[in-house]
Design a protein around this motif. Structure first.
Motif, mmCIF file in Angstrom:
data_model
loop_
_atom_site.group_PDB
_atom_site.id
_atom_site.type_symbol
_atom_site.label_atom_id
_atom_site.label_comp_id
_atom_site.label_asym_id
_atom_site.label_seq_id
_atom_site.Cartn_x
_atom_site.Cartn_y
_atom_site.Cartn_z
ATOM 1 N N LEU A 1 -12.012 18.663 -4.834
ATOM 2 C CA LEU A 1 -10.938 17.655 -4.882
ATOM 3 C C LEU A 1 -11.435 16.293 -4.399
ATOM 4 N N GLU A 2 -12.262 16.305 -3.358
ATOM 5 C CA GLU A 2 -12.759 15.034 -2.793
ATOM 6 C C GLU A 2 -13.678 14.304 -3.769
ATOM 7 N N SER A 3 -14.156 15.034 -4.781
ATOM 8 C CA SER A 3 -15.055 14.386 -5.751
ATOM 9 C C SER A 3 -14.261 13.672 -6.848
ATOM 10 N N ILE A 4 -12.928 13.866 -6.827
ATOM 11 C CA ILE A 4 -12.090 13.233 -7.864
ATOM 12 C C ILE A 4 -11.812 11.794 -7.436
ATOM 13 N N SER A 5 -12.097 10.846 -8.324
ATOM 14 C CA SER A 5 -12.031 9.415 -7.942
ATOM 15 C C SER A 5 -10.637 9.028 -7.442
ATOM 16 N N PHE A 6 -9.586 9.631 -8.012
ATOM 17 C CA PHE A 6 -8.235 9.178 -7.630
ATOM 18 C C PHE A 6 -7.612 10.035 -6.516
ATOM 19 N N VAL A 7 -8.419 10.898 -5.908
ATOM 20 C CA VAL A 7 -7.976 11.594 -4.690
ATOM 21 C C VAL A 7 -8.630 10.884 -3.505
ATOM 22 N N ASP A 8 -7.802 10.372 -2.591
ATOM 23 C CA ASP A 8 -8.354 9.570 -1.490
ATOM 24 C C ASP A 8 -8.590 10.360 -0.220
ATOM 25 N N GLN A 9 -7.823 11.445 -0.048
ATOM 26 C CA GLN A 9 -7.951 12.188 1.213
ATOM 27 C C GLN A 9 -7.442 13.611 0.997
ATOM 28 N N VAL A 10 -8.110 14.575 1.599
ATOM 29 C CA VAL A 10 -7.673 15.981 1.533
ATOM 30 C C VAL A 10 -7.449 16.472 2.955
ATOM 31 N N MET B 1 0.880 -1.193 0.000
ATOM 32 C CA MET B 1 0.000 0.000 0.000
ATOM 33 C C MET B 1 0.909 1.233 0.000
ATOM 34 N N LYS B 2 1.158 1.763 -1.232
ATOM 35 C CA LYS B 2 2.026 2.937 -1.330
ATOM 36 C C LYS B 2 1.200 4.201 -1.135
ATOM 37 N N ARG B 3 1.678 5.083 -0.205
ATOM 38 C CA ARG B 3 0.917 6.296 0.153
ATOM 39 C C ARG B 3 1.648 7.516 -0.397
ATOM 40 N N ILE B 4 0.877 8.320 -1.122
ATOM 41 C CA ILE B 4 1.428 9.475 -1.849
ATOM 42 C C ILE B 4 0.896 10.765 -1.226
ATOM 43 N N LEU B 5 1.752 11.803 -1.186
ATOM 44 C CA LEU B 5 1.329 13.102 -0.631
ATOM 45 C C LEU B 5 1.755 14.209 -1.583
ATOM 46 N N THR B 6 0.845 15.148 -1.800
ATOM 47 C CA THR B 6 1.166 16.352 -2.564
ATOM 48 C C THR B 6 0.412 17.528 -1.970
ATOM 49 N N TYR B 7 0.794 18.760 -2.335
ATOM 50 C CA TYR B 7 0.167 19.971 -1.767
ATOM 51 C C TYR B 7 -0.165 20.928 -2.900
ATOM 52 N N GLY B 8 -1.131 21.787 -2.621
ATOM 53 C CA GLY B 8 -1.413 22.845 -3.596
ATOM 54 C C GLY B 8 -2.654 23.632 -3.249
ATOM 55 N N THR B 9 -2.889 24.693 -4.025
ATOM 56 C CA THR B 9 -4.076 25.537 -3.843
ATOM 57 C C THR B 9 -5.265 24.982 -4.621
ATOM 58 N N TYR B 10 -5.001 24.441 -5.821
ATOM 59 C CA TYR B 10 -6.037 23.771 -6.628
ATOM 60 C C TYR B 10 -7.287 24.641 -6.790
ATOM 61 N N HIS C 1 -2.713 5.233 -2.507
ATOM 62 C CA HIS C 1 -3.516 6.142 -1.693
ATOM 63 C C HIS C 1 -2.934 7.543 -1.838
ATOM 64 N N LEU C 2 -3.739 8.478 -2.373
ATOM 65 C CA LEU C 2 -3.242 9.842 -2.617
ATOM 66 C C LEU C 2 -3.861 10.823 -1.631
ATOM 67 N N ILE C 3 -2.997 11.491 -0.886
ATOM 68 C CA ILE C 3 -3.429 12.545 0.038
ATOM 69 C C ILE C 3 -3.017 13.894 -0.545
ATOM 70 N N VAL C 4 -3.952 14.845 -0.566
ATOM 71 C CA VAL C 4 -3.640 16.196 -1.033
ATOM 72 C C VAL C 4 -3.692 17.145 0.154
ATOM 73 N N GLY C 5 -2.590 17.855 0.381
ATOM 74 C CA GLY C 5 -2.537 18.923 1.390
ATOM 75 C C GLY C 5 -3.031 20.188 0.699
ATOM 76 N N LEU C 6 -4.241 20.598 1.010
ATOM 77 C CA LEU C 6 -4.885 21.719 0.308
ATOM 78 C C LEU C 6 -4.656 23.021 1.062
ATOM 79 N N SER C 7 -4.078 23.996 0.355
ATOM 80 C CA SER C 7 -3.762 25.278 1.003
ATOM 81 C C SER C 7 -5.026 25.950 1.526
#
Ligand code: C2G
Length: 132
Positions: A59-68, A1-10, A30-36
């Protein structure tokens, strides 16, 4: 289970954002987005059109985003990587090198930005169109 993290304003979500998120998710499971947050954006001299809550819902409505999660400081990345057990930190390569300090905690990958689109370009193009 590889967990990915990214950040942005989006803000004003566009295909450049989607390309980034899609490729980030393809690196793991599992993709986590750190939302500004709106407050944090002030520090980035950004005034998002959509509020944090609305950008989060989108962002949460995007199928490949798992957590914000909220991004409210420049100094939370190490804690987030540890707390969320992150394997790979991903950003667009406009940030190339800026987060190499995270290599002590996880893999760091900068992905090529999508050329020809940005939120500020959208705003400028709309302004020009409106002014004729
Ligand atoms: N991006 C991209 N191609 C574009 C536009 C943006 O690949 N044409 C990527 C950026 O490189 C970033 C992500 O999409 O990885 C989100 O971009 P922004 O919302 O502009 O985020 P930014 O202001 O760069 O905030 O702590 C890091 C900051 O919060 C990043």
């Amino acid at each position: 289970m590889k967990r990915i993290l990214t950040y942005g304003t989006y803000d004003l979500l566009h295909f450049g954002h989607i390309n980034l998120l899609k490729r980030a998710k393809e690196l793991g499971d599992h993709l986590i987005v750190g939302l500004s947050t709106d407050e944090f954006n002030k520090g980035k001299n950004k005034q998002a059109y959509h509020s944090f809550e609305d950008r989060k819902m989108i962002l949460e409505s995007i199928s490949f985003v798992d957590q914000v999660i909220p991004e409210n400081s420049w100094n939370q990345k190490i804690d987030d990587v540890i707390k969320h057990d992150i394997d790979i930190f991903v950003m667009g390569d406009d940030w190339g090198g800026r987060f190499d300090f995270l290599t002590k905690y996880c893999e760091v990958i900068y992905l090529p930005r999508t050329i020809g689109i940005s939120t500020s370009k959208i705003k400028n193009d709309l302004k020009v169109a409106e002014n004729g």
